[in-house]
Design a protein around this motif. Structure first.
Motif, PDB file in Angstrom:
ATOM      1  N   MET A   1       0.846  -1.190   0.000  1.00 55.82           N
ATOM      2  CA  MET A   1       0.000   0.000   0.000  1.00 55.82           C
ATOM      3  C   MET A   1       0.884   1.244   0.000  1.00 55.82           C
ATOM      4  SD  MET A   1      -3.008   1.175   2.648  1.00 55.82           S
ATOM      5  CE  MET A   1      -1.930   1.758   3.947  1.00 55.82           C
ATOM      6  N   SER A   2       0.699   2.105  -0.970  1.00 57.75           N
ATOM      7  CA  SER A   2       1.466   3.341  -1.034  1.00 57.75           C
ATOM      8  C   SER A   2       1.003   4.309   0.050  1.00 57.75           C
ATOM      9  CB  SER A   2       1.298   3.994  -2.405  1.00 57.75           C
ATOM     10  OG  SER A   2       1.891   5.262  -2.432  1.00 57.75           O
ATOM     11  N   ASN A   3       1.942   5.115   0.548  1.00 57.16           N
ATOM     12  CA  ASN A   3       1.581   6.158   1.509  1.00 57.16           C
ATOM     13  C   ASN A   3       0.636   7.180   0.887  1.00 57.16           C
ATOM     14  OD1 ASN A   3       3.708   4.852   2.785  1.00 57.16           O
ATOM     15  ND2 ASN A   3       4.612   6.748   3.562  1.00 57.16           N
ATOM     16  N   PHE A   4       0.909   7.531  -0.362  1.00 53.66           N
ATOM     17  CA  PHE A   4       0.300   8.712  -0.954  1.00 53.66           C
ATOM     18  C   PHE A   4      -0.749   8.356  -2.006  1.00 53.66           C
ATOM     19  CE2 PHE A   4       4.584   9.746   0.464  1.00 53.66           C
ATOM     20  CZ  PHE A   4       4.301  10.756   1.370  1.00 53.66           C
ATOM     21  N   VAL A   5      -1.929   8.969  -1.873  1.00 58.10           N
ATOM     22  CA  VAL A   5      -3.050   8.709  -2.773  1.00 58.10           C
ATOM     23  C   VAL A   5      -3.609  10.043  -3.243  1.00 58.10           C
ATOM     24  CG1 VAL A   5      -5.298   7.602  -3.036  1.00 58.10           C
ATOM     25  CG2 VAL A   5      -3.593   6.599  -1.502  1.00 58.10           C
ATOM     26  N   LYS A   6      -3.753  10.189  -4.542  1.00 58.12           N
ATOM     27  CA  LYS A   6      -4.318  11.429  -5.092  1.00 58.12           C
ATOM     28  C   LYS A   6      -5.825  11.239  -5.283  1.00 58.12           C
ATOM     29  CE  LYS A   6      -1.922  13.930  -7.951  1.00 58.12           C
ATOM     30  NZ  LYS A   6      -1.258  14.464  -9.180  1.00 58.12           N
ATOM     31  N   ILE A   7      -6.597  12.146  -4.701  1.00 58.81           N
ATOM     32  CA  ILE A   7      -8.058  12.021  -4.686  1.00 58.81           C
ATOM     33  C   ILE A   7      -8.695  13.277  -5.273  1.00 58.81           C
ATOM     34  CG2 ILE A   7     -10.093  11.733  -3.221  1.00 58.81           C
ATOM     35  CD1 ILE A   7      -8.288  10.323  -1.186  1.00 58.81           C
ATOM     36  N   SER A   8      -9.704  13.079  -6.103  1.00 54.79           N
ATOM     37  CA  SER A   8     -10.490  14.186  -6.661  1.00 54.79           C
ATOM     38  C   SER A   8     -11.939  14.065  -6.195  1.00 54.79           C
ATOM     39  CB  SER A   8     -10.459  14.169  -8.190  1.00 54.79           C
ATOM     40  OG  SER A   8      -9.160  14.398  -8.684  1.00 54.79           O
ATOM     41  N   ALA A   9     -12.524  15.194  -5.834  1.00 54.67           N
ATOM     42  CA  ALA A   9     -13.953  15.266  -5.508  1.00 54.67           C
ATOM     43  C   ALA A   9     -14.602  16.266  -6.456  1.00 54.67           C
ATOM     44  CB  ALA A   9     -14.160  15.695  -4.062  1.00 54.67           C
ATOM     45  N   LEU A  10     -15.653  15.832  -7.121  1.00 53.47           N
ATOM     46  CA  LEU A  10     -16.350  16.669  -8.093  1.00 53.47           C
ATOM     47  C   LEU A  10     -17.613  17.244  -7.471  1.00 53.47           C
ATOM     48  CD1 LEU A  10     -16.064  14.368 -11.219  1.00 53.47           C
ATOM     49  CD2 LEU A  10     -14.758  16.435 -10.779  1.00 53.47           C
ATOM     50  N   GLY A  11     -17.806  18.543  -7.623  1.00 51.84           N
ATOM     51  CA  GLY A  11     -19.067  19.164  -7.237  1.00 51.84           C
ATOM     52  C   GLY A  11     -20.035  19.133  -8.413  1.00 51.84           C
ATOM     53  N   ASN A  12     -21.114  19.861  -8.279  1.00 52.44           N
ATOM     54  CA  ASN A  12     -22.096  19.856  -9.356  1.00 52.44           C
ATOM     55  C   ASN A  12     -22.986  21.083  -9.241  1.00 52.44           C
ATOM     56  OD1 ASN A  12     -23.657  19.081 -11.526  1.00 52.44           O
ATOM     57  ND2 ASN A  12     -24.952  17.729 -10.320  1.00 52.44           N
ATOM     58  N   ARG A  13     -22.822  22.008 -10.165  1.00 53.74           N
ATOM     59  CA  ARG A  13     -23.774  23.118 -10.257  1.00 53.74           C
ATOM     60  C   ARG A  13     -24.894  22.651 -11.170  1.00 53.74           C
ATOM     61  NH1 ARG A  13     -18.685  26.265 -10.537  1.00 53.74           N
ATOM     62  NH2 ARG A  13     -18.408  27.174  -8.474  1.00 53.74           N
ATOM     63  N   ASP A  14     -26.097  22.638 -10.658  1.00 53.67           N
ATOM     64  CA  ASP A  14     -27.249  21.957 -11.253  1.00 53.67           C
ATOM     65  C   ASP A  14     -27.248  21.970 -12.779  1.00 53.67           C
ATOM     66  OD1 ASP A  14     -28.037  21.457  -8.701  1.00 53.67           O
ATOM     67  OD2 ASP A  14     -29.546  23.036  -8.629  1.00 53.67           O
ATOM     68  N   TYR A  15     -27.305  20.758 -13.366  1.00 51.90           N
ATOM     69  CA  TYR A  15     -27.305  20.602 -14.817  1.00 51.90           C
ATOM     70  C   TYR A  15     -28.737  20.316 -15.273  1.00 51.90           C
ATOM     71  CZ  TYR A  15     -26.079  19.036 -19.489  1.00 51.90           C
ATOM     72  OH  TYR A  15     -25.988  18.897 -20.853  1.00 51.90           O
ATOM     73  N   ILE A  16     -29.247  21.183 -16.129  1.00 56.70           N
ATOM     74  CA  ILE A  16     -30.635  21.079 -16.601  1.00 56.70           C
ATOM     75  C   ILE A  16     -30.646  20.676 -18.066  1.00 56.70           C
ATOM     76  CG2 ILE A  16     -32.739  22.424 -17.046  1.00 56.70           C
ATOM     77  CD1 ILE A  16     -31.996  24.133 -14.607  1.00 56.70           C
ATOM     78  N   VAL A  17     -31.533  19.738 -18.396  1.00 56.14           N
ATOM     79  CA  VAL A  17     -31.634  19.277 -19.780  1.00 56.14           C
ATOM     80  C   VAL A  17     -32.946  19.748 -20.404  1.00 56.14           C
ATOM     81  CG1 VAL A  17     -30.205  17.243 -19.371  1.00 56.14           C
ATOM     82  CG2 VAL A  17     -32.696  17.078 -19.124  1.00 56.14           C
ATOM     83  N   ASP A  18     -32.970  19.765 -21.707  1.00 54.67           N
ATOM     84  CA  ASP A  18     -34.176  20.094 -22.459  1.00 54.67           C
ATOM     85  C   ASP A  18     -35.110  18.885 -22.424  1.00 54.67           C
ATOM     86  OD1 ASP A  18     -36.146  20.734 -24.264  1.00 54.67           O
ATOM     87  OD2 ASP A  18     -34.780  21.208 -25.930  1.00 54.67           O
ATOM     88  N   GLU A  19     -36.257  19.046 -21.777  1.00 51.02           N
ATOM     89  CA  GLU A  19     -37.176  17.918 -21.603  1.00 51.02           C
ATOM     90  C   GLU A  19     -37.871  17.518 -22.901  1.00 51.02           C
ATOM     91  OE1 GLU A  19     -39.707  18.125 -18.147  1.00 51.02           O
ATOM     92  OE2 GLU A  19     -38.277  19.432 -17.115  1.00 51.02           O
ATOM     93  N   HIS A  20     -37.698  18.311 -23.968  1.00 52.20           N
ATOM     94  CA  HIS A  20     -38.295  17.952 -25.244  1.00 52.20           C
ATOM     95  C   HIS A  20     -37.449  16.941 -26.017  1.00 52.20           C
ATOM     96  CE1 HIS A  20     -40.233  21.925 -24.411  1.00 52.20           C
ATOM     97  NE2 HIS A  20     -41.299  21.248 -24.828  1.00 52.20           N
ATOM     98  N   LEU A  21     -36.232  16.706 -25.555  1.00 52.61           N
ATOM     99  CA  LEU A  21     -35.386  15.698 -26.187  1.00 52.61           C
ATOM    100  C   LEU A  21     -35.949  14.306 -25.928  1.00 52.61           C
ATOM    101  CD1 LEU A  21     -31.871  17.053 -25.110  1.00 52.61           C
ATOM    102  CD2 LEU A  21     -32.888  17.178 -27.403  1.00 52.61           C
ATOM    103  N   THR A  22     -35.572  13.358 -26.757  1.00 53.26           N
ATOM    104  CA  THR A  22     -35.987  11.972 -26.502  1.00 53.26           C
ATOM    105  C   THR A  22     -35.318  11.477 -25.230  1.00 53.26           C
ATOM    106  OG1 THR A  22     -34.149  10.969 -27.707  1.00 53.26           O
ATOM    107  CG2 THR A  22     -36.128  11.554 -28.983  1.00 53.26           C
ATOM    108  N   PRO A  23     -35.908  10.486 -24.553  1.00 54.97           N
ATOM    109  CA  PRO A  23     -35.292   9.964 -23.328  1.00 54.97           C
ATOM    110  C   PRO A  23     -33.849   9.515 -23.535  1.00 54.97           C
ATOM    111  CG  PRO A  23     -37.549   9.186 -23.489  1.00 54.97           C
ATOM    112  CD  PRO A  23     -37.242   9.877 -24.786  1.00 54.97           C
ATOM    113  N   GLN A  24     -33.574   8.842 -24.660  1.00 56.12           N
ATOM    114  CA  GLN A  24     -32.213   8.385 -24.917  1.00 56.12           C
ATOM    115  C   GLN A  24     -31.264   9.572 -25.140  1.00 56.12           C
ATOM    116  OE1 GLN A  24     -30.748   5.521 -24.578  1.00 56.12           O
ATOM    117  NE2 GLN A  24     -28.783   6.327 -25.294  1.00 56.12           N
TER     118      GLN A  24
END
Length: 309
Positions: A1-24
């Motif tokens: 086990m290595s001492n050092f681990v690089k970690i990323s945490a992602l946030g999220n500013r609300d992502y809105i989609v066009d509801e008129h698009l097909t579900p896929q």
């Protein structure tokens, strides 16, 4: 086990989609959005990437159970497969948080852990759902609190409202994972720091809704945080560490520093009476130094004190 681990945490500013698009098409849009989020941290070559809660569900769907459930049925494993390919191509672990529909049509709020080959090696199902998830979505509470083994150490998970419940925290206090992964749209404030300290673990919070994501040390100190400008964070943590109380250890810690210099690091958060000591070289392990100088760990000290009651 290595001492050092690089970690990323992602946030999220609300992502809105066009509801008129097909579900896929909506699923494909979410996949593109998540790839764009990953592009912010992949150049850093992290060992582990954590996404926030409901990371692949459009923000304008999440308050509508009917829209969310329809979306999840169309999505299936498409986003999971996308994450698997990215984990494999970039040789990193990915912790991916979302709603999952089971074969019996029950719903789980889960974190799925993918290893460096893209294989699912573990999952955590939110133990303490909100009333809205239970009553409006018909979601089912998880019952397990697994420790998941990675090549760098042992991880545990929590999601959102879990942070309010000692039943789950105390399981991790006993098991002492190296890292706790927290995916959420609820920040938790001081509870994040307390979980890190009480579990003697590094704590990684990936928080949605434009709130700060952070990586916290086992003595409750924020090591790195996202900002109002950048909703992601990457830092390297040293998992070869231990929490010790200053009582009866101060002379020993001074002797360690005198002998090993920069090879040993001591971090004092202040006002706590406890410090974090870490081994900054691959030549030794922190447990070797503790044994050499007969340093008493915080948990052993507290156990010794409790024997008088």
């Amino acid at each position: 086990m290595s001492n050092f681990v690089k970690i990323s945490a992602l946030g999220n500013r609300d992502y809105i989609v066009d509801e008129h698009l097909t579900p896929q098409a909506i699923v494909e849009k979410m996949g593109e959005h998540l790839q764009e989020k990953l592009s912010q941290v992949l150049p850093e070559k992290p060992d582990l990437i954590l996404f926030p809660e409901y990371c692949d569900i459009p923000a304008n769907f999440i308050n509508s159970p009917a829209k969310t459930l329809e979306y999840c049925q169309i999505r299936g494993d498409q986003i999971l497969d996308l994450m698997s390919g990215i984990a494999r191509n970039h040789l990193c672990y990915i912790a991916y948080s979302t709603f999952r529909i089971q074969h019996d049509l029950t719903l789980l709020n889960s974190i799925v852990i993918l290893d460096r080959t893209g294989k699912v090696i573990g999952e955590y199902n939110k133990n303490f759902l909100t009333l809205g998830e239970i009553e409006d979505y018909g979601a089912v509470c998880g019952k397990e609190a697994p420790i998941i083994e990675c090549d760098f150490g042992r991880i545990a998970c929590a999601v959102c409202f879990d942070l309010n419940f000692d039943q789950l925290r105390l399981k991790y206090v006993e098991q002492k994972p190296d890292v706790i992964l927290f995916s959420s749209n609820f920040h938790g404030a001081l509870m994040q720091n307390y979980w890190a300290y009480s579990c003697r673990s590094h704590f990684v919070g990936a928080i949605g809704g434009g709130q700060p994501s952070a990586i916290i040390s086992p003595v409750g100190s924020i090591l790195e945080s996202s900002t109002n400008y950048f909703d992601y964070v990457t830092t390297t943590v040293n998992l070869d560490c231990a929490v010790v109380h200053l009582d009866f250890n101060q002379k020993k810690l001074a002797a360690i520093k005198a002998k090993y210099g920069t090879k040993i690091k001591m971090t004092d958060p202040g006002y706590l009476g406890s410090v974090l000591i870490s081994c900054e070289t691959e030549e030794y392990k922190i447990r070797d130094i503790i044994e050499e100088f007969d340093v008493e760990l915080l948990d052993d000290y507290l156990t010794r004190l409790s024997s008088y009651h």
